[in-house]
Structure formats: C-alpha cells, structure tokens
Write a protein that holds these residues in place. Sequence first.
Motif, PDB file in Angstrom:
ATOM      1  N   LYS A 193       0.831  -1.209   0.000  1.00 30.13           N
ATOM      2  CA  LYS A 193       0.000   0.000   0.000  1.00 30.13           C
ATOM      3  C   LYS A 193       0.866   1.259   0.000  1.00 30.13           C
ATOM      4  N   GLU A 194       1.972   1.221   0.733  1.00 27.59           N
ATOM      5  CA  GLU A 194       2.895   2.361   0.729  1.00 27.59           C
ATOM      6  C   GLU A 194       3.488   2.571  -0.660  1.00 27.59           C
ATOM      7  N   LEU A 195       3.919   1.479  -1.290  1.00 29.35           N
ATOM      8  CA  LEU A 195       4.554   1.569  -2.602  1.00 29.35           C
ATOM      9  C   LEU A 195       3.598   2.051  -3.686  1.00 29.35           C
ATOM     10  N   THR A 196       2.330   1.710  -3.556  1.00 28.51           N
ATOM     11  CA  THR A 196       1.369   2.051  -4.605  1.00 28.51           C
ATOM     12  C   THR A 196       0.544   3.295  -4.285  1.00 28.51           C
ATOM     13  N   ALA A 197       0.721   3.852  -3.099  1.00 28.37           N
ATOM     14  CA  ALA A 197      -0.027   5.061  -2.728  1.00 28.37           C
ATOM     15  C   ALA A 197       0.295   6.176  -3.714  1.00 28.37           C
ATOM     16  N   ASP A 220      -2.270  10.599 -11.219  1.00 26.11           N
ATOM     17  CA  ASP A 220      -2.180  11.356 -12.467  1.00 26.11           C
ATOM     18  C   ASP A 220      -3.112  10.831 -13.559  1.00 26.11           C
ATOM     19  N   LEU A 221      -3.838   9.756 -13.289  1.00 27.12           N
ATOM     20  CA  LEU A 221      -4.741   9.206 -14.292  1.00 27.12           C
ATOM     21  C   LEU A 221      -6.084   9.936 -14.249  1.00 27.12           C
ATOM     22  N   SER A 222      -6.653  10.119 -15.435  1.00 27.16           N
ATOM     23  CA  SER A 222      -7.997  10.705 -15.496  1.00 27.16           C
ATOM     24  C   SER A 222      -9.006   9.658 -15.038  1.00 27.16           C
ATOM     25  N   GLU A 223     -10.239  10.084 -14.811  1.00 29.45           N
ATOM     26  CA  GLU A 223     -11.284   9.144 -14.402  1.00 29.45           C
ATOM     27  C   GLU A 223     -11.502   8.088 -15.492  1.00 29.45           C
TER      28      GLU A 223
END
Length: 140
Positions: free
Chosen positions: A94-98, A103-106
């Motif tokens: 979870k830390e690594l992927t937080a 930056d991705l749009s919906e």
Amino acid sequence: MQMIVAGHAKLVDDSLSAPQYLILQMLVRQGPMISTNFVSVLDVTPAAITNLTNKLVQKGYIERLPSTMDRRQTHLQATEQGHEAEHRLQARYKELTAGLWDDLSEKETDLLLSVYGKMVKRLQERLNFKLDYMLDEEDH
C-alpha cells in the motif's frame, strides 16, 4: 501488482524470496494446503516447493500439519508469525502504490480497472480450475 510486492518482499524481510512470499500469501488467504497445490501454480518442481517451504518453516512463517484424512499427506499452514509477515508486506504494498494512480484521469482509471478486472477473472478461473482439479485428486 502483487508481483511488485513479491519483488519488494526483501524490503520487509531480506531473506524472503518472491516465490516464498506467494506461497505464504496463498496460505494466509486460502488456509491450509498440500504442497502439490503450489507445483503447478508456481510452475516449479515438487523438490523446489519442498525447498521453498522448508525455508518458510525455518523462518517460522508456516508449519506442517499431518493430514487427518491421509497419513501420507502433510498440510502446510501459515503461523501467526506468517500472518504478521504477510500483513507487513501488504502494508508495504500500500505504501509503494499510494498515489500511483493520481495522475490518471477518471476515464483512464475506469479503463485500467476494467482491464485488470478481466485479467484477474481469467487468472482466477485458471487457478481455481487447477486448484479444484488438484483438490479432487486428493479425494481419490
């Protein structure tokens, strides 16, 4: 994404390899299993599984339990220490992927989730088939 965690397992336990982490994760999530369940999932030999599980036993992450149905079989089960290690690895994931998706749009997020959902579904179908097949073999 789980492979990222497995690849970074050494951040939590520098002696834990990716295949060892995957075995531990399966035992934590699915409960006790026999070692042959891991042979086809990890695509390795029974001897390699024995080596991997021996190391997990030495670390105190898993234990071997005799089968109540067949004296020739031994079940592998995650210990409390194994559950704690897997929990630490998930926290590290979870830390690594937080913020990874910030930056991705919906629309991009929806597309990504849709694709990942399809991939996970197919993988689960394949693994469930293999695991169901192996579990059926145990009954015979």
